[in-house]
Scaffold this motif. Structure first.
Motif, PDB file in Angstrom:
ATOM      1  N   LYS A   4      -4.332  -2.441   3.362  1.00  0.00           N
ATOM      2  CA  LYS A   4      -4.664  -1.931   2.031  1.00  0.00           C
ATOM      3  C   LYS A   4      -3.448  -1.402   1.288  1.00  0.00           C
ATOM      4  O   LYS A   4      -3.438  -1.358   0.072  1.00  0.00           O
ATOM      5  CB  LYS A   4      -5.754  -0.860   2.124  1.00  0.00           C
ATOM      6  CG  LYS A   4      -5.346   0.381   2.888  1.00  0.00           C
ATOM      7  CD  LYS A   4      -6.490   1.353   2.979  1.00  0.00           C
ATOM      8  CE  LYS A   4      -6.099   2.532   3.853  1.00  0.00           C
ATOM      9  NZ  LYS A   4      -7.226   3.394   4.144  1.00  0.00           N
ATOM     10  N   ASN A   5      -2.390  -1.032   2.007  1.00  0.00           N
ATOM     11  CA  ASN A   5      -1.189  -0.509   1.339  1.00  0.00           C
ATOM     12  C   ASN A   5      -0.054  -1.538   1.258  1.00  0.00           C
ATOM     13  O   ASN A   5       1.070  -1.195   0.927  1.00  0.00           O
ATOM     14  CB  ASN A   5      -0.711   0.768   2.025  1.00  0.00           C
ATOM     15  CG  ASN A   5      -0.349   0.549   3.481  1.00  0.00           C
ATOM     16  OD1 ASN A   5      -0.684  -0.481   4.047  1.00  0.00           O
ATOM     17  ND2 ASN A   5       0.316   1.508   4.086  1.00  0.00           N
ATOM     18  N   CYS A   6      -0.361  -2.803   1.519  1.00  0.00           N
ATOM     19  CA  CYS A   6       0.633  -3.885   1.443  1.00  0.00           C
ATOM     20  C   CYS A   6       0.700  -4.391   0.004  1.00  0.00           C
ATOM     21  O   CYS A   6      -0.327  -4.772  -0.576  1.00  0.00           O
ATOM     22  CB  CYS A   6       0.236  -5.006   2.399  1.00  0.00           C
ATOM     23  SG  CYS A   6       1.152  -6.533   2.193  1.00  0.00           S
ATOM     24  N   ASP A   7       1.885  -4.406  -0.587  1.00  0.00           N
ATOM     25  CA  ASP A   7       2.047  -4.849  -1.975  1.00  0.00           C
ATOM     26  C   ASP A   7       1.585  -6.284  -2.192  1.00  0.00           C
ATOM     27  O   ASP A   7       0.939  -6.597  -3.193  1.00  0.00           O
ATOM     28  CB  ASP A   7       3.506  -4.713  -2.423  1.00  0.00           C
ATOM     29  CG  ASP A   7       3.926  -3.268  -2.603  1.00  0.00           C
ATOM     30  OD1 ASP A   7       3.034  -2.399  -2.772  1.00  0.00           O
ATOM     31  OD2 ASP A   7       5.139  -2.989  -2.580  1.00  0.00           O
ATOM     32  N   THR A   8       1.907  -7.168  -1.258  1.00  0.00           N
ATOM     33  CA  THR A   8       1.509  -8.571  -1.384  1.00  0.00           C
ATOM     34  C   THR A   8      -0.013  -8.701  -1.332  1.00  0.00           C
ATOM     35  O   THR A   8      -0.596  -9.471  -2.097  1.00  0.00           O
ATOM     36  CB  THR A   8       2.167  -9.422  -0.281  1.00  0.00           C
ATOM     37  OG1 THR A   8       3.577  -9.216  -0.327  1.00  0.00           O
ATOM     38  CG2 THR A   8       1.878 -10.890  -0.464  1.00  0.00           C
ATOM     39  N   CYS A   9      -0.650  -7.954  -0.447  1.00  0.00           N
ATOM     40  CA  CYS A   9      -2.110  -7.989  -0.355  1.00  0.00           C
ATOM     41  C   CYS A   9      -2.741  -7.450  -1.635  1.00  0.00           C
ATOM     42  O   CYS A   9      -3.749  -7.978  -2.111  1.00  0.00           O
ATOM     43  CB  CYS A   9      -2.588  -7.185   0.848  1.00  0.00           C
ATOM     44  SG  CYS A   9      -2.126  -7.920   2.431  1.00  0.00           S
ATOM     45  N   ARG A  10      -2.153  -6.421  -2.209  1.00  0.00           N
ATOM     46  CA  ARG A  10      -2.662  -5.867  -3.471  1.00  0.00           C
ATOM     47  C   ARG A  10      -2.573  -6.897  -4.599  1.00  0.00           C
ATOM     48  O   ARG A  10      -3.494  -7.035  -5.400  1.00  0.00           O
ATOM     49  CB  ARG A  10      -1.877  -4.613  -3.862  1.00  0.00           C
ATOM     50  CG  ARG A  10      -2.252  -3.409  -3.059  1.00  0.00           C
ATOM     51  CD  ARG A  10      -1.594  -2.191  -3.668  1.00  0.00           C
ATOM     52  NE  ARG A  10      -1.456  -1.167  -2.655  1.00  0.00           N
ATOM     53  CZ  ARG A  10      -0.515  -0.250  -2.637  1.00  0.00           C
ATOM     54  NH1 ARG A  10       0.390  -0.206  -3.586  1.00  0.00           N
ATOM     55  NH2 ARG A  10      -0.476   0.658  -1.692  1.00  0.00           N
ATOM     56  N   LYS A  11      -1.453  -7.626  -4.665  1.00  0.00           N
ATOM     57  CA  LYS A  11      -1.299  -8.676  -5.681  1.00  0.00           C
ATOM     58  C   LYS A  11      -2.375  -9.747  -5.515  1.00  0.00           C
ATOM     59  O   LYS A  11      -2.969 -10.208  -6.483  1.00  0.00           O
ATOM     60  CB  LYS A  11       0.085  -9.323  -5.586  1.00  0.00           C
ATOM     61  CG  LYS A  11       1.212  -8.444  -6.051  1.00  0.00           C
ATOM     62  CD  LYS A  11       2.540  -9.146  -5.835  1.00  0.00           C
ATOM     63  CE  LYS A  11       3.698  -8.190  -6.023  1.00  0.00           C
ATOM     64  NZ  LYS A  11       4.973  -8.794  -5.641  1.00  0.00           N
TER      65      LYS A  11
ATOM     66  N   LEU B 167      -5.316  -9.426  -4.026  1.00  0.00           N
ATOM     67  CA  LEU B 167      -6.627  -8.865  -4.358  1.00  0.00           C
ATOM     68  C   LEU B 167      -6.842  -8.781  -5.864  1.00  0.00           C
ATOM     69  O   LEU B 167      -7.942  -9.026  -6.358  1.00  0.00           O
ATOM     70  CB  LEU B 167      -6.775  -7.468  -3.749  1.00  0.00           C
ATOM     71  CG  LEU B 167      -7.235  -7.405  -2.301  1.00  0.00           C
ATOM     72  CD1 LEU B 167      -7.183  -5.985  -1.786  1.00  0.00           C
ATOM     73  CD2 LEU B 167      -8.628  -7.978  -2.157  1.00  0.00           C
ATOM     74  N   LYS B 168      -5.783  -8.439  -6.567  1.00  0.00           N
ATOM     75  CA  LYS B 168      -5.884  -8.342  -8.024  1.00  0.00           C
ATOM     76  C   LYS B 168      -6.181  -9.719  -8.638  1.00  0.00           C
ATOM     77  O   LYS B 168      -6.973  -9.834  -9.566  1.00  0.00           O
ATOM     78  CB  LYS B 168      -4.586  -7.768  -8.599  1.00  0.00           C
ATOM     79  CG  LYS B 168      -4.655  -7.460 -10.071  1.00  0.00           C
ATOM     80  CD  LYS B 168      -3.393  -6.771 -10.539  1.00  0.00           C
ATOM     81  CE  LYS B 168      -3.499  -6.432 -12.020  1.00  0.00           C
ATOM     82  NZ  LYS B 168      -2.313  -5.744 -12.512  1.00  0.00           N
TER      83      LYS B 168
ATOM     84  N   LEU C  56     -11.386  -7.235   1.093  1.00  0.00           N
ATOM     85  CA  LEU C  56     -10.250  -6.893   1.949  1.00  0.00           C
ATOM     86  C   LEU C  56     -10.742  -6.424   3.306  1.00  0.00           C
ATOM     87  O   LEU C  56     -11.614  -5.554   3.395  1.00  0.00           O
ATOM     88  CB  LEU C  56      -9.391  -5.795   1.311  1.00  0.00           C
ATOM     89  CG  LEU C  56      -8.254  -5.273   2.187  1.00  0.00           C
ATOM     90  CD1 LEU C  56      -7.182  -6.344   2.380  1.00  0.00           C
ATOM     91  CD2 LEU C  56      -7.632  -4.027   1.599  1.00  0.00           C
TER      92      LEU C  56
ATOM     93  N   ASP D  93      -9.013  -4.649   6.310  1.00  0.00           N
ATOM     94  CA  ASP D  93      -7.774  -3.982   6.723  1.00  0.00           C
ATOM     95  C   ASP D  93      -7.611  -4.173   8.230  1.00  0.00           C
ATOM     96  O   ASP D  93      -8.382  -3.624   9.021  1.00  0.00           O
ATOM     97  CB  ASP D  93      -7.833  -2.499   6.369  1.00  0.00           C
ATOM     98  CG  ASP D  93      -6.500  -1.798   6.563  1.00  0.00           C
ATOM     99  OD1 ASP D  93      -5.815  -2.074   7.579  1.00  0.00           O
ATOM    100  OD2 ASP D  93      -6.139  -0.973   5.715  1.00  0.00           O
TER     101      ASP D  93
END
Length: 104
Positions: free
Chosen positions: A7-14, A16-17, A24, A26
């Protein structure tokens, strides 16, 4: 669609967006099934293991020599992220190719 990552991975956040319907999972908190890991290893081979991670750098040589599936079960954060499962297909990473395959 399930997105396996952190959940705190920048690539995963991109990812998900860009994929609002994705759920997600985790891998640190929830883990990942052996069956899914085996399918991902069969498809992606050695690229499934993230050898650039801080977790990898913290392992000694004897740990690094263990089979990838054993390592990933003990340290799920070693998996390259995100692993995206949709309609029975697996995609690894958030590259232009993966984005195109997912219609993003």
């Amino acid at each position: 669609m399930k997105l396996y990552g952190l959940k705190n991975c920048d690539t995963c956040r991109k990812a998900l967006k860009a994929l609002p319907d994705a759920q997600l999972v985790d891998v640190r908190a929830d883990g990942i099934s052996l069956e899914l890991l085996q399918a991902a290893e069969a498809q992606f081979g050695a690229t499934l293991l993230n050898t650039r991670s801080t977790t990898w750098r913290g392992l000694d040589e004897s740990e690094r020599a263990r089979p990838a599936l054993d390592l990933l079960q003990d340290h799920p954060t070693l998996m390259k992220r995100p692993l995206i499962e949709t309609n029975g297909a697996l995609h690894l990473g958030w590259t232009k190719e993966v984005q195109a395959a997912l219609g993003v």
